[in-house]
Design a protein around this motif. Structure first.
Motif, mmCIF file in Angstrom:
data_model
loop_
_atom_site.group_PDB
_atom_site.id
_atom_site.type_symbol
_atom_site.label_atom_id
_atom_site.label_comp_id
_atom_site.label_asym_id
_atom_site.label_seq_id
_atom_site.Cartn_x
_atom_site.Cartn_y
_atom_site.Cartn_z
ATOM 1 N N THR A 68 18.316 -17.130 18.459
ATOM 2 C CA THR A 68 18.091 -15.926 17.963
ATOM 3 C C THR A 68 16.687 -15.723 17.694
ATOM 4 O OG1 THR A 68 20.365 -15.847 17.083
ATOM 5 C CG2 THR A 68 18.787 -13.722 16.753
ATOM 6 N N ILE A 69 16.198 -14.754 18.747
ATOM 7 C CA ILE A 69 14.843 -14.208 18.261
ATOM 8 C C ILE A 69 14.867 -12.740 17.626
ATOM 9 C CG2 ILE A 69 14.711 -13.070 20.478
ATOM 10 C CD1 ILE A 69 11.590 -13.691 20.520
ATOM 11 N N SER A 70 13.972 -12.833 16.520
ATOM 12 C CA SER A 70 13.845 -11.391 15.782
ATOM 13 C C SER A 70 12.365 -10.960 15.437
ATOM 14 C CB SER A 70 15.041 -11.362 14.539
ATOM 15 O OG SER A 70 14.466 -12.561 13.776
ATOM 16 N N ARG A 71 12.323 -9.837 15.000
ATOM 17 C CA ARG A 71 10.903 -9.467 14.625
ATOM 18 C C ARG A 71 11.046 -8.468 13.475
ATOM 19 N NH1 ARG A 71 7.963 -7.079 19.325
ATOM 20 N NH2 ARG A 71 6.398 -6.629 17.834
ATOM 21 N N ASP A 72 10.148 -8.556 12.389
ATOM 22 C CA ASP A 72 10.009 -7.831 11.248
ATOM 23 C C ASP A 72 8.322 -7.227 11.342
ATOM 24 O OD1 ASP A 72 9.470 -6.568 8.960
ATOM 25 O OD2 ASP A 72 10.463 -8.031 7.784
ATOM 26 N N ASN A 73 8.480 -6.097 12.000
ATOM 27 C CA ASN A 73 7.197 -5.230 12.109
ATOM 28 C C ASN A 73 6.433 -5.234 10.808
ATOM 29 O OD1 ASN A 73 7.304 -5.304 14.823
ATOM 30 N ND2 ASN A 73 8.077 -3.319 15.009
ATOM 31 N N ALA A 74 7.212 -4.914 9.797
ATOM 32 C CA ALA A 74 6.506 -4.742 8.392
ATOM 33 C C ALA A 74 5.836 -5.986 7.876
ATOM 34 C CB ALA A 74 7.697 -4.215 7.455
ATOM 35 N N LYS A 75 6.101 -7.105 8.373
ATOM 36 C CA LYS A 75 5.679 -8.301 7.867
ATOM 37 C C LYS A 75 4.803 -9.062 9.149
ATOM 38 C CE LYS A 75 9.415 -9.556 4.664
ATOM 39 N NZ LYS A 75 10.461 -10.616 4.370
ATOM 40 N N ASN A 76 4.529 -8.305 10.089
ATOM 41 C CA ASN A 76 3.823 -8.787 11.376
ATOM 42 C C ASN A 76 4.382 -10.185 11.704
ATOM 43 O OD1 ASN A 76 2.429 -6.662 11.191
ATOM 44 N ND2 ASN A 76 0.574 -7.655 10.552
ATOM 45 N N THR A 77 5.518 -10.429 11.879
ATOM 46 C CA THR A 77 6.465 -11.667 12.164
ATOM 47 C C THR A 77 7.220 -11.592 13.007
ATOM 48 O OG1 THR A 77 5.872 -12.392 9.476
ATOM 49 C CG2 THR A 77 7.241 -13.746 10.836
ATOM 50 N N VAL A 78 7.514 -12.728 13.848
ATOM 51 C CA VAL A 78 8.520 -12.933 14.771
ATOM 52 C C VAL A 78 9.201 -14.171 14.416
ATOM 53 C CG1 VAL A 78 6.941 -13.998 16.503
ATOM 54 C CG2 VAL A 78 9.181 -13.002 16.895
ATOM 55 N N TYR A 79 10.535 -14.203 14.673
ATOM 56 C CA TYR A 79 11.356 -15.576 14.154
ATOM 57 C C TYR A 79 11.929 -16.039 15.196
ATOM 58 C CZ TYR A 79 10.693 -13.213 9.552
ATOM 59 O OH TYR A 79 9.929 -12.582 8.280
ATOM 60 N N LEU A 80 12.214 -17.415 15.255
ATOM 61 C CA LEU A 80 13.354 -17.969 16.322
ATOM 62 C C LEU A 80 14.084 -18.873 15.348
ATOM 63 C CD1 LEU A 80 13.900 -18.349 19.301
ATOM 64 C CD2 LEU A 80 12.757 -20.387 19.320
ATOM 65 N N GLN A 81 15.410 -18.416 15.041
ATOM 66 C CA GLN A 81 16.390 -19.237 14.644
ATOM 67 C C GLN A 81 17.124 -20.104 15.554
ATOM 68 O OE1 GLN A 81 17.391 -19.410 11.182
ATOM 69 N NE2 GLN A 81 18.887 -20.883 12.022
ATOM 70 N N MET A 82 17.072 -21.478 15.485
ATOM 71 C CA MET A 82 17.731 -22.195 16.016
ATOM 72 C C MET A 82 18.771 -23.108 15.721
ATOM 73 S SD MET A 82 13.978 -23.835 18.094
ATOM 74 C CE MET A 82 13.580 -24.449 16.599
ATOM 75 N N ASN A 83 19.934 -22.882 16.232
ATOM 76 C CA ASN A 83 21.360 -23.441 15.697
ATOM 77 C C ASN A 83 21.716 -24.421 16.873
ATOM 78 O OD1 ASN A 83 20.987 -21.693 13.287
ATOM 79 N ND2 ASN A 83 22.391 -20.279 14.445
ATOM 80 N N SER A 84 22.432 -25.312 16.316
ATOM 81 C CA SER A 84 23.081 -26.312 17.261
ATOM 82 C C SER A 84 22.238 -27.001 18.303
ATOM 83 C CB SER A 84 24.409 -25.778 18.375
ATOM 84 O OG SER A 84 25.148 -24.960 17.290
ATOM 85 N N LEU A 85 21.204 -27.605 17.628
ATOM 86 C CA LEU A 85 19.986 -28.254 18.227
ATOM 87 C C LEU A 85 20.515 -29.502 19.093
ATOM 88 C CD1 LEU A 85 17.061 -27.407 15.708
ATOM 89 C CD2 LEU A 85 17.050 -26.762 18.218
ATOM 90 N N LYS A 86 19.960 -29.464 20.085
ATOM 91 C CA LYS A 86 20.181 -30.747 20.997
ATOM 92 C C LYS A 86 18.822 -31.351 21.199
ATOM 93 C CE LYS A 86 23.557 -27.684 23.920
ATOM 94 N NZ LYS A 86 23.844 -27.448 24.917
ATOM 95 N N PRO A 87 18.993 -32.909 21.560
ATOM 96 C CA PRO A 87 17.915 -33.673 22.035
ATOM 97 C C PRO A 87 16.838 -32.877 23.098
ATOM 98 C CG PRO A 87 19.771 -34.978 21.624
ATOM 99 C CD PRO A 87 20.293 -33.681 21.483
ATOM 100 N N GLU A 88 17.500 -32.255 23.929
ATOM 101 C CA GLU A 88 16.730 -31.659 24.944
ATOM 102 C C GLU A 88 15.914 -30.561 24.491
ATOM 103 O OE1 GLU A 88 20.106 -32.492 25.123
ATOM 104 O OE2 GLU A 88 21.127 -30.963 26.330
#
Length: 117
Positions: A68-88
């Motif tokens: 899931t990608i998201s952004r917080d313009n007030a914090k000048n930040t973009v996030y990437l939440q990564m779940n169920s990670l795989k070796p690939e």
């Protein structure tokens, strides 16, 4: 000029989660479309996820439903939440900023993710 500083990489077991942060400085964050790319060894650079200035998101088929990608313009930040990670998912992940009008792009320094047991 925009500076992008990423954080949040590391080693995680398959099935685990990580969250990346990318903090932007030097310009008005809200006028940039943001994205995450990744590059695994011997692979080409792959677009993982994007979020527009208006908050519209897109995902690569390989990560849809897990990231899931998201952004917080007030914090000048973009996030990437990564779940169920795989070796690939093992790769260096890069934050990217694309001006919404001008042909101007900036890159972060990259952060390594290793998914391994």
């Amino acid at each position: 000029q925009v500076q992008l500083v990423e954080s949040g990489g590391g080693l995680v077991q398959p099935g685990g989660s990580l969250r990346f942060s990318c903090v932007a400085s030097g310009s008005i964050f809200s006028i940039y479309h943001m994205a995450w790319y990744r590059q695994a060894p011997v692979n080409q650079l792959e677009l993982v996820a994007t979020i527009t200035t208006g908050g519209i998101t897109t995902y690569a088929a390989s990560v849809k439903g897990r990231f899931t990608i998201s952004r917080d313009n007030a914090k000048n930040t973009v996030y990437l939440q990564m779940n169920s990670l795989k070796p690939e998912d093992t790769a260096v992940y890069y934050c990217n900023a694309q001006h919404r009008i001008a042909d101007v792009t900036y890159w972060g320094q990259g952060t390594q993710v290793t998914v391994s047991s």
